[in-house]
Write a protein that holds these residues in place. Sequence first.
Motif, PDB file in Angstrom:
ATOM      1  N   LYS A  72       1.018  -1.174   0.037  1.00 38.97           N
ATOM      2  CA  LYS A  72      -0.036   0.121  -0.061  1.00 38.97           C
ATOM      3  C   LYS A  72       0.662   1.382   0.011  1.00 38.97           C
ATOM      4  CE  LYS A  72      -4.103  -1.911   2.339  1.00 38.97           C
ATOM      5  NZ  LYS A  72      -4.828  -1.792   3.687  1.00 38.97           N
ATOM      6  N   GLY A  73       2.044   1.320   0.860  1.00 35.80           N
ATOM      7  CA  GLY A  73       2.817   2.401   0.837  1.00 35.80           C
ATOM      8  C   GLY A  73       3.521   2.719  -0.491  1.00 35.80           C
ATOM      9  N   TYR A  74       3.741   1.846  -1.307  1.00 34.31           N
ATOM     10  CA  TYR A  74       4.265   1.961  -2.701  1.00 34.31           C
ATOM     11  C   TYR A  74       3.219   2.282  -3.804  1.00 34.31           C
ATOM     12  CZ  TYR A  74       8.633   0.785  -0.815  1.00 34.31           C
ATOM     13  OH  TYR A  74       9.930   0.764  -0.002  1.00 34.31           O
ATOM     14  N   GLN A  75       1.938   2.138  -3.453  1.00 36.98           N
ATOM     15  CA  GLN A  75       0.976   2.507  -4.466  1.00 36.98           C
ATOM     16  C   GLN A  75       1.096   3.670  -5.248  1.00 36.98           C
ATOM     17  OE1 GLN A  75      -1.409   0.308  -5.699  1.00 36.98           O
ATOM     18  NE2 GLN A  75      -0.584  -1.021  -4.225  1.00 36.98           N
ATOM     19  N   PRO A  76       1.642   4.970  -4.647  1.00 35.40           N
ATOM     20  CA  PRO A  76       1.544   5.976  -5.703  1.00 35.40           C
ATOM     21  C   PRO A  76       2.856   5.855  -6.737  1.00 35.40           C
ATOM     22  CG  PRO A  76       1.694   6.884  -3.372  1.00 35.40           C
ATOM     23  CD  PRO A  76       1.653   5.239  -3.365  1.00 35.40           C
ATOM     24  N   GLU A  77       3.991   5.300  -6.126  1.00 34.16           N
ATOM     25  CA  GLU A  77       4.962   4.766  -7.103  1.00 34.16           C
ATOM     26  C   GLU A  77       4.810   3.924  -8.126  1.00 34.16           C
ATOM     27  OE1 GLU A  77       5.322   5.196  -3.765  1.00 34.16           O
ATOM     28  OE2 GLU A  77       6.857   6.223  -3.337  1.00 34.16           O
ATOM     29  N   ILE A  78       3.993   2.920  -7.895  1.00 31.86           N
ATOM     30  CA  ILE A  78       3.759   2.023  -8.725  1.00 31.86           C
ATOM     31  C   ILE A  78       2.691   2.652  -9.831  1.00 31.86           C
ATOM     32  CG2 ILE A  78       2.005  -0.065  -9.089  1.00 31.86           C
ATOM     33  CD1 ILE A  78       2.799  -1.000  -6.201  1.00 31.86           C
ATOM     34  N   ALA A  79       1.464   3.342  -9.372  1.00 36.97           N
ATOM     35  CA  ALA A  79       0.951   4.145 -10.364  1.00 36.97           C
ATOM     36  C   ALA A  79       1.451   4.974 -11.330  1.00 36.97           C
ATOM     37  CB  ALA A  79      -0.261   4.928  -9.628  1.00 36.97           C
ATOM     38  N   GLN A  80       2.714   5.453 -10.616  1.00 37.22           N
ATOM     39  CA  GLN A  80       3.571   6.591 -11.367  1.00 37.22           C
ATOM     40  C   GLN A  80       4.201   5.857 -12.442  1.00 37.22           C
ATOM     41  OE1 GLN A  80       6.538   8.641  -9.165  1.00 37.22           O
ATOM     42  NE2 GLN A  80       6.672  10.139 -10.839  1.00 37.22           N
ATOM     43  N   LEU A  81       4.846   4.446 -12.108  1.00 33.80           N
ATOM     44  CA  LEU A  81       5.653   3.502 -12.972  1.00 33.80           C
ATOM     45  C   LEU A  81       4.653   3.278 -14.031  1.00 33.80           C
ATOM     46  CD1 LEU A  81       7.874   1.760 -10.339  1.00 33.80           C
ATOM     47  CD2 LEU A  81       8.708   3.327 -12.182  1.00 33.80           C
ATOM     48  N   LYS A  82       3.491   2.937 -13.787  1.00 30.12           N
ATOM     49  CA  LYS A  82       2.545   2.378 -14.818  1.00 30.12           C
ATOM     50  C   LYS A  82       2.162   3.399 -15.844  1.00 30.12           C
ATOM     51  CE  LYS A  82       0.069  -1.138 -12.362  1.00 30.12           C
ATOM     52  NZ  LYS A  82      -1.176  -1.395 -11.396  1.00 30.12           N
ATOM     53  N   SER A  83       1.914   4.496 -15.309  1.00 30.28           N
ATOM     54  CA  SER A  83       1.623   5.607 -16.410  1.00 30.28           C
ATOM     55  C   SER A  83       2.997   5.909 -17.032  1.00 30.28           C
ATOM     56  CB  SER A  83       1.607   6.940 -15.401  1.00 30.28           C
ATOM     57  OG  SER A  83       1.343   8.091 -16.293  1.00 30.28           O
ATOM     58  N   TYR A  84       4.055   5.812 -16.694  1.00 28.01           N
ATOM     59  CA  TYR A  84       5.545   6.089 -17.459  1.00 28.01           C
ATOM     60  C   TYR A  84       5.568   5.135 -18.261  1.00 28.01           C
ATOM     61  CZ  TYR A  84      10.436   6.851 -18.232  1.00 28.01           C
ATOM     62  OH  TYR A  84      11.646   6.923 -18.947  1.00 28.01           O
ATOM     63  N   THR A  85       5.186   3.741 -18.131  1.00 26.89           N
ATOM     64  CA  THR A  85       5.297   2.632 -18.809  1.00 26.89           C
ATOM     65  C   THR A  85       4.317   2.859 -20.233  1.00 26.89           C
ATOM     66  OG1 THR A  85       5.844   1.313 -17.064  1.00 26.89           O
ATOM     67  CG2 THR A  85       5.168  -0.111 -19.271  1.00 26.89           C
ATOM     68  N   LYS A  86       3.159   3.160 -19.790  1.00 27.46           N
ATOM     69  CA  LYS A  86       2.474   3.468 -20.924  1.00 27.46           C
ATOM     70  C   LYS A  86       2.877   4.488 -21.933  1.00 27.46           C
ATOM     71  CE  LYS A  86      -2.467   4.421 -21.704  1.00 27.46           C
ATOM     72  NZ  LYS A  86      -3.876   4.749 -21.092  1.00 27.46           N
ATOM     73  N   LYS A  87       3.242   5.604 -21.297  1.00 30.49           N
ATOM     74  CA  LYS A  87       3.863   6.615 -22.027  1.00 30.49           C
ATOM     75  C   LYS A  87       5.134   6.202 -23.012  1.00 30.49           C
ATOM     76  CE  LYS A  87       5.811  11.391 -22.148  1.00 30.49           C
ATOM     77  NZ  LYS A  87       6.549  10.967 -23.379  1.00 30.49           N
ATOM     78  N   LEU A  88       5.925   5.446 -22.407  1.00 27.42           N
ATOM     79  CA  LEU A  88       7.040   4.918 -23.190  1.00 27.42           C
ATOM     80  C   LEU A  88       6.494   3.873 -24.307  1.00 27.42           C
ATOM     81  CD1 LEU A  88       9.618   3.729 -20.420  1.00 27.42           C
ATOM     82  CD2 LEU A  88       9.948   5.667 -22.160  1.00 27.42           C
ATOM     83  N   GLU A  89       5.472   3.038 -23.986  1.00 34.30           N
ATOM     84  CA  GLU A  89       4.798   2.126 -25.039  1.00 34.30           C
ATOM     85  C   GLU A  89       4.270   3.077 -26.133  1.00 34.30           C
ATOM     86  OE1 GLU A  89       1.849  -0.017 -22.671  1.00 34.30           O
ATOM     87  OE2 GLU A  89       3.738  -1.414 -22.269  1.00 34.30           O
ATOM     88  N   GLU A  90       3.929   4.165 -25.732  1.00 37.04           N
ATOM     89  CA  GLU A  90       3.049   5.119 -26.817  1.00 37.04           C
ATOM     90  C   GLU A  90       4.154   5.595 -27.679  1.00 37.04           C
ATOM     91  OE1 GLU A  90       0.778   7.856 -24.622  1.00 37.04           O
ATOM     92  OE2 GLU A  90      -0.852   6.400 -24.228  1.00 37.04           O
ATOM     93  N   ASP A  91       5.221   6.086 -26.914  1.00 32.94           N
ATOM     94  CA  ASP A  91       6.406   6.664 -27.708  1.00 32.94           C
ATOM     95  C   ASP A  91       7.013   5.739 -28.802  1.00 32.94           C
ATOM     96  OD1 ASP A  91       6.115   9.032 -26.454  1.00 32.94           O
ATOM     97  OD2 ASP A  91       7.861   8.750 -25.076  1.00 32.94           O
ATOM     98  N   ILE A  92       7.074   4.429 -28.331  1.00 27.82           N
ATOM     99  CA  ILE A  92       7.801   3.412 -29.146  1.00 27.82           C
ATOM    100  C   ILE A  92       6.837   3.132 -30.403  1.00 27.82           C
ATOM    101  CG2 ILE A  92       8.200   0.872 -29.222  1.00 27.82           C
ATOM    102  CD1 ILE A  92       9.004   0.938 -26.414  1.00 27.82           C
ATOM    103  N   VAL A  93       5.451   3.160 -30.276  1.00 31.52           N
ATOM    104  CA  VAL A  93       4.754   3.056 -31.205  1.00 31.52           C
ATOM    105  C   VAL A  93       4.827   4.143 -32.225  1.00 31.52           C
ATOM    106  CG1 VAL A  93       2.249   2.957 -31.995  1.00 31.52           C
ATOM    107  CG2 VAL A  93       2.894   1.544 -30.240  1.00 31.52           C
ATOM    108  N   LYS A  94       5.047   5.377 -31.699  1.00 31.89           N
ATOM    109  CA  LYS A  94       5.205   6.665 -32.765  1.00 31.89           C
ATOM    110  C   LYS A  94       6.483   6.398 -33.535  1.00 31.89           C
ATOM    111  CE  LYS A  94       2.604   9.995 -29.813  1.00 31.89           C
ATOM    112  NZ  LYS A  94       2.916  11.167 -29.198  1.00 31.89           N
ATOM    113  N   LEU A  95       7.459   6.076 -32.714  1.00 32.00           N
ATOM    114  CA  LEU A  95       8.721   5.886 -33.425  1.00 32.00           C
ATOM    115  C   LEU A  95       8.799   4.599 -34.350  1.00 32.00           C
ATOM    116  CD1 LEU A  95      11.114   6.198 -30.338  1.00 32.00           C
ATOM    117  CD2 LEU A  95      11.049   7.828 -32.148  1.00 32.00           C
ATOM    118  N   GLN A  96       8.151   3.727 -34.207  1.00 32.38           N
ATOM    119  CA  GLN A  96       8.021   2.680 -35.006  1.00 32.38           C
ATOM    120  C   GLN A  96       7.376   3.148 -36.359  1.00 32.38           C
ATOM    121  OE1 GLN A  96       5.870  -0.435 -33.041  1.00 32.38           O
ATOM    122  NE2 GLN A  96       8.051  -1.572 -32.430  1.00 32.38           N
TER     123      GLN A  96
END
Length: 105
Positions: A72-96
């Motif tokens: 529970k204490g790490y939920q904010p960091e987990i949410a932030q990492l999920k958001s960052y991962t989603k953004k990276l996936e979107e950037d990868i699609v754009k670059l492809q």
Amino acid sequence: MSSTDQLREQNKQLNEHFTRLRMEVIRLHHEQERFDYQREQLLLYIPQNSDDLSYLKSQVIANENAKQEAIKGYQPEIAQLKSYTKKLEEDIVKLQKEAKKEENT
């Protein structure tokens, strides 16, 4: 082959067989000692009465609760990492897509 030679050969074979049997007995003796040691070690971990078992159960529950609290204490960091991962996936699609456009031109 004379009877004496036959008896010598039989004696030799019996001695070899006896030696193999003796080695097997020694091996089995060592194996039994190993099993006895392992059994003694396992008995150290078996609760001896219901109080021990209750204590172990309470420890397991406490550890599970502590783990859940830590998660529970790490939920904010987990949410932030999920958001960052989603953004990276979107950037990868754009670059492809851009790379495909460049290949086609």
